[in-house]
Design a protein around this motif. Structure first.
Motif, mmCIF file in Angstrom:
data_model
loop_
_atom_site.group_PDB
_atom_site.id
_atom_site.type_symbol
_atom_site.label_atom_id
_atom_site.label_comp_id
_atom_site.label_asym_id
_atom_site.label_seq_id
_atom_site.Cartn_x
_atom_site.Cartn_y
_atom_site.Cartn_z
ATOM 1 N N THR A 169 75.320 53.222 81.520
ATOM 2 C CA THR A 169 75.473 52.399 80.377
ATOM 3 C C THR A 169 76.840 52.021 79.283
ATOM 4 O OG1 THR A 169 74.885 54.224 79.267
ATOM 5 C CG2 THR A 169 72.774 52.214 80.260
ATOM 6 N N ALA A 170 77.510 53.727 79.466
ATOM 7 C CA ALA A 170 78.984 53.290 79.075
ATOM 8 C C ALA A 170 79.769 52.538 79.418
ATOM 9 C CB ALA A 170 79.363 55.008 79.296
ATOM 10 N N TYR A 171 80.059 52.935 81.080
ATOM 11 C CA TYR A 171 81.153 52.084 81.416
ATOM 12 C C TYR A 171 80.196 50.713 81.240
ATOM 13 C CZ TYR A 171 83.077 56.039 83.772
ATOM 14 O OH TYR A 171 83.747 56.688 84.186
ATOM 15 N N GLU A 172 79.467 49.772 81.859
ATOM 16 C CA GLU A 172 79.125 48.690 81.119
ATOM 17 C C GLU A 172 79.425 48.106 79.609
ATOM 18 O OE1 GLU A 172 75.060 47.014 82.911
ATOM 19 O OE2 GLU A 172 74.867 47.346 80.504
ATOM 20 N N THR A 173 78.999 49.083 78.404
ATOM 21 C CA THR A 173 79.459 48.675 77.003
ATOM 22 C C THR A 173 80.855 48.640 76.895
ATOM 23 O OG1 THR A 173 77.039 49.356 76.366
ATOM 24 C CG2 THR A 173 78.800 48.956 74.911
ATOM 25 N N GLU B 237 72.516 43.461 84.555
ATOM 26 C CA GLU B 237 73.395 43.241 83.600
ATOM 27 C C GLU B 237 75.458 43.587 83.843
ATOM 28 O OE1 GLU B 237 73.564 41.718 80.850
ATOM 29 O OE2 GLU B 237 71.099 41.743 80.667
ATOM 30 N N SER B 238 75.550 44.684 84.189
ATOM 31 C CA SER B 238 76.521 44.807 85.034
ATOM 32 C C SER B 238 77.185 44.346 85.705
ATOM 33 C CB SER B 238 76.988 46.672 85.992
ATOM 34 O OG SER B 238 76.451 47.716 84.693
ATOM 35 N N TRP B 239 76.415 43.893 86.831
ATOM 36 C CA TRP B 239 77.246 42.805 87.854
ATOM 37 C C TRP B 239 76.958 41.659 87.656
ATOM 38 C CZ3 TRP B 239 78.337 44.314 92.216
ATOM 39 C CH2 TRP B 239 77.572 45.092 93.523
ATOM 40 N N LEU B 240 76.378 41.068 86.826
ATOM 41 C CA LEU B 240 76.476 40.080 86.256
ATOM 42 C C LEU B 240 77.875 39.861 85.027
ATOM 43 C CD1 LEU B 240 75.613 37.050 85.625
ATOM 44 C CD2 LEU B 240 73.987 37.986 83.713
ATOM 45 N N GLY B 241 77.467 40.921 84.645
ATOM 46 C CA GLY B 241 79.141 41.039 83.600
ATOM 47 C C GLY B 241 80.128 40.836 84.788
ATOM 48 N N LEU B 242 80.287 41.454 85.799
ATOM 49 C CA LEU B 242 81.088 41.704 86.967
ATOM 50 C C LEU B 242 81.382 39.966 86.652
ATOM 51 C CD1 LEU B 242 83.270 43.527 88.076
ATOM 52 C CD2 LEU B 242 81.624 43.945 89.611
ATOM 53 N N SER B 243 80.355 38.995 87.565
ATOM 54 C CA SER B 243 80.087 38.338 88.052
ATOM 55 C C SER B 243 81.595 36.842 86.856
ATOM 56 C CB SER B 243 79.062 37.311 88.117
ATOM 57 O OG SER B 243 79.426 36.247 88.683
#
Length: 142
Positions: free
Chosen positions: A26-30, A71-77
């Protein structure tokens, strides 16, 4: 300009969370999403490119730790789209859908994979994702 006290505080908070637990997805995602936000507010300097690179690195790390993080995958997209990498954007959006087809911004996720396929000149895949999005979200006119 996105940088300011709130942005600096958020980054400091996330960085300190990663010191405590360097495997916290979650921290990496944020942090990745914060870098992406900064990159989407361009300064016209090398910093924009560095923010995109940092966003990609953090979001990839989040998905490596917890592959189910839609959410991380979508952000990466979205990062891949900003970097002009439609094939990678489509692949990441597909991962997001595989993990959670009804994500908070599910409509946007289907649109992202559709747009990425169009940018990659893959009309067959774009039509497939358009049809799938219409089935799952019939009220969305995108």
């Amino acid at each position: 300009r996105v940088h300011g006290p709130w942005y600096d505080s958020a980054m400091a908070f996330v960085d300190s969370a990663l010191v405590i637990d360097p495997e916290r997805a979650t921290a990496y995602e944020t942090r990745g999403l914060l870098h992406r936000l900064a990159a989407m507010t361009p300064t016209g300097t090398e910093r924009d490119s560095l923010n995109l690179q940092a966003a990609a690195r953090d979001l990839q790390r989040a998905t490596a730790i917890e592959p189910q993080r839609a959410e991380s995958w979508l952000g990466l997209s979205l990062v891949h789209m900003l970097k002009g990498e439609p094939g990678a954007a489509a692949a990441a959006a597909r991962h997001a859908i595989e993990q959670d087809a009804f994500l908070r911004d599910g409509e946007g996720m289907y649109f992202a994979v559709f747009a990425a396929a169009l940018l990659a000149d893959d009309t067959e895949d774009a039509l497939r994702w358009c049809r799938q999005g219409r089935l799952v979200y019939p009220g969305d006119v995108r």
